[in-house]
Design an enzyme around this catalytic site. Structure first.
Site, PDB file in Angstrom:
ATOM      1  N   GLU A  93      59.491  29.204  52.609  1.00  0.00           N
ATOM      2  CA  GLU A  93      58.908  29.803  53.812  1.00  0.00           C
ATOM      3  C   GLU A  93      58.100  28.823  54.669  1.00  0.00           C
ATOM      4  O   GLU A  93      58.082  28.939  55.888  1.00  0.00           O
ATOM      5  CB  GLU A  93      57.992  30.974  53.411  1.00  0.00           C
ATOM      6  CG  GLU A  93      58.717  32.163  52.817  1.00  0.00           C
ATOM      7  CD  GLU A  93      59.474  32.966  53.860  1.00  0.00           C
ATOM      8  OE1 GLU A  93      59.405  32.636  55.058  1.00  0.00           O
ATOM      9  OE2 GLU A  93      60.153  33.940  53.477  1.00  0.00           O
ATOM     10  N   SER A 353      28.165  68.698  10.696  1.00  0.00           N
ATOM     11  CA  SER A 353      27.217  68.000   9.813  1.00  0.00           C
ATOM     12  C   SER A 353      26.885  66.589  10.274  1.00  0.00           C
ATOM     13  O   SER A 353      26.236  65.841   9.531  1.00  0.00           O
ATOM     14  CB  SER A 353      27.796  67.938   8.392  1.00  0.00           C
ATOM     15  OG  SER A 353      27.971  69.228   7.855  1.00  0.00           O
TER      16      SER A 353
END
Length: 700
Positions: A93, A353
């Site tokens: 490019e 518990s």
């Protein structure tokens, strides 16, 4: 005659020059006016990106599409993009990207020559900066005016930004078809990975797609994308950037034909972060993506095995920092039957518990019981309340250590009765836990067996406090610049170590190894919630199993439903469990036979009622709340002993300082002890019948 004709010629030249100058000035002025009319660059719009949530190492956990549905992820080319892709991009490019000022005259000349010789546009001559300008101000036509506008904008961009900033913007805006913008979004959607490591075939494909993104969409036109990719490879071979052999191998690689899903890890944490941090493009969490992924898979598999409508939640916390390393809010975020979008790590549920260890911890801290003390597990009433064990049986006389490891209910409630439910509630709140009691109800003995609401993340914070020897730290999940969290007191160091030492010996599930993880299980009333929370020296993990709608699940028990998941979760951390901290100095480690007489057997409050002349012990010195000034030698050690004086009580009397034995009181009912270090200290005296008195002093 020649001189006469020369003058008109000079005048004509001067007029021509003047006209040209005026025309140039007018043209320049018009051009300047036109440039000004373009207005400022639309930078704010170009900088908009999808909000991304990343883990502690910067790995993507989840991204959110922009308001218009586009996926545009922020890019840092220097650290997050494969250099081989950038090499192809520049070669294809913009070869002179780092040399030109936004416009490449050589590229424009080449494009003009191709237009003249071929009769149509072959290449546009646009630099990456010019392409960025076009992406910032999209225009469909390809004209001289559009090209000129791009050139002007390119020069403006080059003046305002560095080359690296321009490259990052381009890589974030480049179109890849559909609602994908930017190389990161494309790489994740098409290859299922970040563009940090790309094959040659993948890199060439990412270079080719932005030139015609809609006509080369992989999910619609994979053939066109394949041809475009090969064209990039051919040109790279021609220019010597890629060898023929590598290009041939890359061409043989098929292109993807379907988009992959954008990652969604830790969805509940990400949603919470988005709601907390406004307008932050990148939100960093303390989570570890690898651990998060492993535990999400574990929760999903175990929920399916448990049956329909059941979900699993898991949270993992770093003991030292309080950072949340993983949070699995549900077994499947998208499963509506399991209410997947409800974060069960933050849901208030009955803990069963799982609060028992903190009852025992306060009992150890107060000094009226020791892990090797004997305690009764027999039918007993506390007013109208008569606790029973889970299996409806009683063990008789057992060591306190075994009572906690077997999660016996009667001993836990007897200890809570002695410690005080209000004191337990106050201490847990002081340690950063938000307890939710039934409306208009005060803390009572039932809270020891789950009669209170708490969240999984609060339980994880409390258990991490045990691993930190009695100091909790507020959990943190969103990384911020200022971390102002301060440790909060849970219990004394000795008591916390004793609790951890007891839980380490709890019999593990079938998939566990003994003495590796200190853990506790819990089952809420009606089999609605199954819990298991455990820790080693490095990490604390909490697990919840149940139905998010609170419906009962017959047979859902913490030991069989949650504990195996807990041990699998530790296995999936990828590390061998780390050893727990060593015992603090002065911790009493002894068998029952060698304990001081008051600690050999626990006596409930009902057995401490005295008759005749018997009086409970009372500490006469030091006084509760007093300040003790201690002289210290040059080496920092106390220069003198501190007396403890007691009235009443049945001999022998035992002194404990911060839960650690300091010896017995002599017949004169006093004892000299080493003053504790600077700060607050708890001094307890216990007589032969288990009656005790405690004062809190400040030593300085």
């Amino acid at each position: 005659m020649p001189a006469t004709s020369e003058k008109p010629r000079r005048r004509w030249i001067r007029k021509a020059v003047a006209i040209c100058a005026v025309a140039a000035l007018i043209a320049t002025g018009a051009f300047a006016i036109w440039v000004i009319s373009l207005g400022p660059l639309p930078l704010d719009k170009a900088r908009q990106v999808s909000t991304t949530v990343v883990d502690r190492n910067g790995k993507l956990l989840r991204a959110y599409a922009m308001a218009d549905g586009r996926w545009r992820l922020p890019v840092d080319a220097a650290t997050a993009i494969d250099p081989s892709y950038l090499k192809l991009l520049f070669a294809y490019e913009d070869k002179r990207f780092y040399a030109h000022g936004g416009i490449d005259p050589l590229a424009l000349s080449r494009a003009a020559f191709q237009l003249v010789t071929r009769g149509h546009i072959i290449s546009g001559g646009s630099t990456i900066t010019m392409q960025l300008a076009r992406l910032m101000e999209p225009r469909h036509e390809r004209s001289v005016y559009a090209k000129l506008r791009q050139m002007v904008r390119a020069v403006e961009l080059e003046r305002q930004f560095s080359k690296d900033q321009i490259l990052d913007l381009y890589l974030a805006l480049a179109p890849y078809g559909g609602n994908l913008e930017g190389v990161r979004a494309a790489s994740i959607a098409y290859f299922g990975k970040e563009p940090k490591r790309l094959s040659l075939a993948e890199a060439a494909l990412l270079v080719a797609l932005p030139q015609s993104p809609e006509r080369r969409r992989l999910d619609r036109y994979p053939g066109a994308a394949h041809i475009a990719r090969d064209r990039v490879l051919d040109r790279m071979v021609e220019e010597g950037a890629v060898s023929k052999e590598d290009a041939a191998q890359a061409k043989a690689t098929p292109v993807p034909k379907m988009r992959k899903q954008i990652p969604i890890l830790a969805p509940h944490s990400a949603d919470q972060a988005i709601a907390t941090v406004k307008d932050g493009p990148i939100i960093k969490l303390t989570l570890d993506a690898g651990l998060q992924k492993n535990l999400e898979a574990l929760a999903r598999d175990r929920a399916i095995a448990q049956g329909p409508n059941i979900s699993v939640a898991i949270i993992a916390v770093d003991n030292e920092t309080g950072d949340v390393l993983a949070r699995v809010g549900s077994s499947d975020y998208f499963d509506e039957r399991r209410a997947g979008q409800v974060d069960m790590t933050r849901a208030v549920r009955s803990p069963g518990s799982t609060l028992k260890p903190f009852i025992y911890g306060l009992a150890f801290e107060d000094g009226f019981v020791h892990p090797e003390s004997l305690i009764e597990d027999r039918p007993i009433r506390f007013g109208s309340y008569a606790p029973e064990n889970f299996d409806m049986t009683f063990q008789g006389t057992v060591p306190v250590r075994k009572a906690l490891q077997l999660s016996l209910n009667v001993p836990a409630i007897a200890l809570l009765d002695r410690v005080g439910a209000n004191r337990l509630s106050s201490r847990l709140k002081q340690a950063g836990t938000s307890l939710v009691l039934p409306k208009e109800e005060a803390p009572g003995l039932a809270m020891g067996l789950g009669g209170v609401g708490v969240t999984l993340q609060d339980l994880a914070q409390l258990y991490a406090g045990l691993a930190r020897l009695g100091a909790t730290k507020p959990l943190r999940e969103i990384v911020t610049a200022n971390d102002g969290r301060e440790p909060m007191r849970l219990m004394d160091q000795a008591a916390a170590w004793q609790v951890g030492n007891v839980l380490l010996g709890t019999p593990p599930p079938e998939n566990g190894v003994h003495n590796r993880i200190a853990f506790k299980t819990g089952t809420s009333y009606g089999y609605r919630d199954a819990w298991s929370v455990g820790f080693d020296g490095r990490i604390t993990i909490g697990v919840w199993v149940g139905r998010p709608d609170g419906a009962p699940v017959p047979g859902l028990v913490g030991r069989t439903a949650a504990a195996p998941i807990l041990f699998d979760a530790f296995a999936r951390t990828g590390r061998i469990p780390s050893a727990l901290p060593k015992p603090p100095r002065g911790v009493l480690v002894a068998s029952n036979a060698k304990l001081p007489p008051p600690l050999k057997r626990f006596r409930p409050l009902g057995e401490l009622v005295r008759s005749g002349s018997d009086q409970a012990p009372h500490i006469q010195f030091p006084l509760n709340g007093s300040r003790i000034d201690v002289e210290r030698a040059d080496d920092g050690h106390p220069a003198a002993m501190m007396p403890v004086k007691v009235a009443g009580g049945v001999l022998p009397l035992t002194v404990l300082v911060n839960g650690m034995s300091a010896g017995d009181i002599d017949s004169r009912r006093q004892r000299l002890i080493d003053p504790p270090g600077p700060g607050f200290a708890r001094v307890t005296v216990i007589d032969a019948r288990g009656a005790a008195d405690t004062v809190v002093i400040r030593v300085q």
